[in-house]
Design an enzyme around this catalytic site. Structure first.
Site, short mmCIF file in Angstrom:
data_model
loop_
_atom_site.label_atom_id
_atom_site.label_comp_id
_atom_site.label_asym_id
_atom_site.label_seq_id
_atom_site.Cartn_x
_atom_site.Cartn_y
_atom_site.Cartn_z
N HIS A 157 0.85 -1.20 0.00
CA HIS A 157 0.00 0.00 0.00
C HIS A 157 0.89 1.25 0.00
CE1 HIS A 157 -3.68 2.31 1.27
NE2 HIS A 157 -2.74 3.13 1.73
N GLU A 158 1.89 1.27 0.87
CA GLU A 158 2.77 2.43 0.95
C GLU A 158 3.71 2.52 -0.25
OE1 GLU A 158 2.59 4.90 2.97
OE2 GLU A 158 0.96 4.01 4.11
N HIS A 178 1.97 4.18 -3.11
CA HIS A 178 1.96 5.64 -2.98
C HIS A 178 3.28 6.22 -3.49
CE1 HIS A 178 -1.78 5.90 -0.91
NE2 HIS A 178 -1.37 5.45 0.26
#
Length: 218
Positions: free
Chosen positions: A24-25, A28
């Protein structure tokens, strides 16, 4: 999964949780890099090495406690740094960076869903392996859908707030962002009052239906 021991649950949930939170990170940071921001890459955050992403509380303690208590499981990693000054259109580009996290979770949910289906089929000939893959796949689907749904809630600094902010006029956007220091406390209040569930579940169910239609499970 109620029939599983704590040790079995930890074995099944560890990899899905780590991948869900870390990727998820990374998503980004990767999108931010593609949009011109080298910050995450320069700090070594575009990697699957868990050591550079782990938040001791959010990545280890919170998921483990929730797993033992039997509640819905979520967690977080150290946020990747993003510098809006590198973006051509700061707020719209930030929305693209924000949506990348939940999109990564959706893609992982689909992948884990396919693994779950494979595990179900393997149980006929290899029941132990099939059951492990089925439970791991189910865990992967659940944690990724929860993270995607949770992050789409428009409470600053969750990803949903970055998406909403891209469409707000300047003054209203600035007022909206003033909520950010209180976002964590707002989320805690929603959890303890039981109000988070009716907000979260419609998003979760909608995302789940998308995954089910793709992997061919009713």
């Amino acid at each position: 999964m109620n029939e599983l021991t704590i040790a079995q649950k930890i074995a099944i949930w560890t990899l899905p949780i780590l991948l869900a939170i870390i990727l998820h990170e990374v998503a980004h940071g990767w999108v931010a890099y593609k949009l011109g921001d080298p910050t995450a890459k320069a700090q070594g955050r575009l990697t699957l090495n868990p050591l550079v992403h782990i938040d001791p509380i959010g990545t280890v303690v919170v998921p483990l406690v929730l797993l033992v208590l039997g509640g819905f499981i979520f967690g977080w990693a150290r946020p990747v740094p993003v510098d809006l000054r590198y973006f051509k259109d700061p707020y719209k580009d930030m929305a693209k960076v924000a949506i990348a996290g939940p999109m990564a979770n959706m893609l992982m949910a689909i992948g884990w869903g396919l693994l779950m289906v494979w595990g179900v089929r393997l149980q006929v000939d290899m029941p132990d392996i099939g059951k492990f893959l089925m439970y791991s796949g189910l865990a992967g689907v659940q944690i990724n859908l929860i993270l995607a749904a949770l992050n789409l809630i428009p409470i600053p600094p969750l990803d949903g707030s970055r998406i909403v902010a891209a469409f707000l006029p300047g003054n209203l956007r600035n007022s909206y962002y003033r909520l950010e220091p209180y976002g964590f406390f707002i989320l805690l209040a929603l959890i303890f009052t039981g109000l988070l569930n009716p907000i979260l579940m419609p998003i979760y169910v909608a995302l789940k239906s998308v995954v089910q239609s793709i992997i061919g499970v009713a």
